[in-house]
Design an enzyme around this catalytic site. Structure first.
Site, PDB file in Angstrom:
ATOM      1  N   PRO A 298      25.487 -23.293 -20.948  1.00 36.33           N
ATOM      2  CA  PRO A 298      26.139 -23.837 -22.154  1.00 36.33           C
ATOM      3  C   PRO A 298      27.621 -24.075 -21.901  1.00 36.33           C
ATOM      4  O   PRO A 298      28.394 -23.132 -21.758  1.00 36.33           O
ATOM      5  CB  PRO A 298      25.901 -22.746 -23.208  1.00 36.33           C
TER       6      PRO A 298
ATOM      7  N   ASP B  78      31.270 -21.553 -18.589  1.00 37.88           N
ATOM      8  CA  ASP B  78      29.935 -21.128 -18.993  1.00 37.88           C
ATOM      9  C   ASP B  78      30.084 -20.132 -20.134  1.00 37.88           C
ATOM     10  O   ASP B  78      30.570 -19.012 -19.939  1.00 37.88           O
ATOM     11  CB  ASP B  78      29.215 -20.492 -17.798  1.00 37.88           C
ATOM     12  N   HIS B  79      29.644 -20.530 -21.339  1.00 39.56           N
ATOM     13  CA  HIS B  79      29.855 -19.692 -22.513  1.00 39.56           C
ATOM     14  C   HIS B  79      28.982 -18.443 -22.510  1.00 39.56           C
ATOM     15  O   HIS B  79      29.177 -17.538 -23.337  1.00 39.56           O
ATOM     16  CB  HIS B  79      29.590 -20.500 -23.788  1.00 39.56           C
ATOM     17  N   ARG B  80      28.001 -18.349 -21.604  1.00 45.85           N
ATOM     18  CA  ARG B  80      27.230 -17.112 -21.479  1.00 45.85           C
ATOM     19  C   ARG B  80      28.085 -15.997 -20.886  1.00 45.85           C
ATOM     20  O   ARG B  80      27.844 -14.808 -21.133  1.00 45.85           O
ATOM     21  CB  ARG B  80      26.010 -17.340 -20.576  1.00 45.85           C
TER      22      ARG B  80
END
Length: 490
Positions: free
Chosen positions: A285, A459-461
């Site tokens: 994401p 990467d929003h994770r």
């Protein structure tokens, strides 16, 4: 032991399974030395020159330029003892230009690979491993298929061309005559009219199989008499299928010929880039943040650095300061330099700094290994070597492996910034935009200053908004005043 040794295409790194022969650097009859480059091969990673494993005389070249060859397939035969006299029942005469020699049955029978000389040592990439398998990476390895030739331009199957000619459709570069009065394409058994060829797409064929419909008994209502889903469904319901007349203006696409289209094969570096970008875009994401920075002080610092005696022979560019800013910011925010591994996050204590480079073969991202341990001078030299090697097309697969964080310098194209896609396995990538003179409020007054815009995708994770913002802010702070940042952070 046979004098003739066959050289098989080796695994050129990271379990690559095939390569395209770009250029032969030798020809049949040439005398070659050990480790002399003999062929240039393009893989999905880069173009690589392969050296000879034996000294001797070239006896046969098995694949011409432009052929895609699987790893492990023989590509050249070498006579390792040409001084011992002519080979029995063989011909060493070079074939005319453009043709390859055809080895005789006797010479083929005499060709063998000696275990001690012609094979890679056990345990090495491309060599035998325990259990008889080939030592390559998991999920990769040599295929058992044969080499395939690049399709010829404008090639059209004979049956399709014949059918198209009957209806005035342009195929390839040669338009065929259009009938004055189009006739309806209706047949009791269309397969007979098309020489046994049933025109239907795979999903239509599957539908027909599921519904128990014999496609050979249908008249197609689609382009060129092809059978559509509606034809199959009507046949399954017991309705009569009547094809509509086909004219040269049946679709808007018929108004333009293939001679006004260009088809570019997707292969090598471009194919790998497309696969990686698609996988990354739909797996990680992405979030992108932007920051506009006054870099006037950084540009002045670069000028002072260039004027120093020990730096006069060093290529100093704004990218050098951006790279240094990223490396210092990583030390302050280590989580940015990490990888998502499913059940865990792997935080890396080393930075393999990738630099996106546009080449004639496509976009590649070589990286500077353990860049965080380098001095500013060492970093400058590494960046210069990396870029020059990439532009010459000589970047090795190893140089493009193991990257942990990337910079893409879109400013060299006059672009202000962008929303870059993460390289697979990385959690952040920085876009560095063009440095422009712009009006800027400085010390309460509007002045002309040198300004750039940074774009950070992450990467929003792994990286939340706070961490990403702090990381980008620190990069901006360094570029706004590098001297003060160095004093404060080191």
């Amino acid at each position: 032991m046979s004098r003739i040794k066959t050289f098989n295409l080796p695994d050129l790194g990271e379990g690559l399974t095939e390569g395209e022969i770009l250029t032969w650097l030798v020809k049949v009859g040439d005398t070659i030395e050990l480790n002399q480059p003999i062929v240039e091969v393009e893989t999905a990673k880069a173009a690589v020159e392969i050296p000879a494993k034996w000294a001797g005389q070239v006896q046969a070249i098995h694949h011409p330029e432009g052929t895609t060859v699987e790893v492990g397939a023989p590509i050249i035969a070498i006579d390792t003892d040409p001084g011992a006299g002519p080979l029995e029942a063989t011909s060493t005469t070079a074939a005319p230009s453009g043709d390859l020699p055809t080895p005789s049955a006797a010479s083929l029978a005499a060709v063998e690979v000696a275990p001690a000389e012609g094979m890679v040592e056990p345990g090495l990439i491309g060599g035998p491993a325990p259990g008889g398998r080939t030592a390559v990476l998991v999920g990769y390895g040599p295929r058992t298929t044969t080499a395939k030739r690049r399709p010829r331009k404008g090639g059209v199957p004979a049956q399709t061309a014949a059918l198209a000619a009957d209806h005035g459709v342009v195929v390839g570069n040669k338009p065929t005559p259009t009938p004055t009065t189009p006739a309806p394409l209706v047949h009791d058994r269309p397969s007979a009219a098309t020489g046994g060829l049933v025109l239907a797409k795979p999903p239509v064929r599957k539908l027909a199989k599921d519904l128990g419909v014999d496609l050979r008994m249908l008249s197609g209502s689609g382009p060129l008499g092809s059978i559509t889903r509606e034809d199959v469904q009507q046949a399954a319901s017991g309705a009569t299928v009547v094809a509509e007349p086909i004219t040269a203006t049946a679709t808007s696409a018929a108004s333009f010929g293939a001679d006004r289209e260009q088809r570019i094969p997707v292969k090598g570096v471009r194919k790998l880039t497309a696969e990686n970008m698609s996988r990354s875009a739909f797996t990680a994401p992405h979030v992108t943040e932007f920051l506009t920075v006054d870099v006037t002080r950084a540009m002045k610092a670069l000028e002072r650095l260039r004027n120093r005696r020990e730096w006069r022979d060093v290529r100093v560019s704004p990218l050098l300061l951006v790279a240094k800013a990223v490396l210092l910011a990583v030390k302050r925010h280590p989580m940015v330099n990490s990888t998502w591994a499913g059940d865990e996050i792997v935080v890396k204590e080393y930075v393999n700094l990738g630099i996106a480079a546009a080449t004639e073969r496509g976009l590649i991202v070589p990286n500077v290994k353990d860049a965080g341990r380098l001095s500013l001078r060492e970093l400058a030299d590494s960046l210069t070597d990396l870029v020059q090697t990439a532009k010459s097309g000589r970047t090795s697969p190893a140089d493009m492996s193991g990257g942990t964080l990337t910079i893409t310098n879109v400013g060299v194209f006059g672009v202000d910034t962008g929303t870059p896609i993460l390289p697979p396995g990385e959690s952040a990538i920085l876009a560095f935009g063009a440095v422009r003179e712009m009006p800027w409020v400085h010390k309460g007054k509007v002045k002309v200053r040198q300004v750039t815009t940074l774009g950070l995708s992450f990467d929003h994770r792994i990286i939340d908004g706070e961490l990403g913002s702090k990381f980008l802010r620190d990069i901006g702070d360094f570029l706004a005043d590098p001297e003060a940042a160095l004093l404060a952070w080191t």
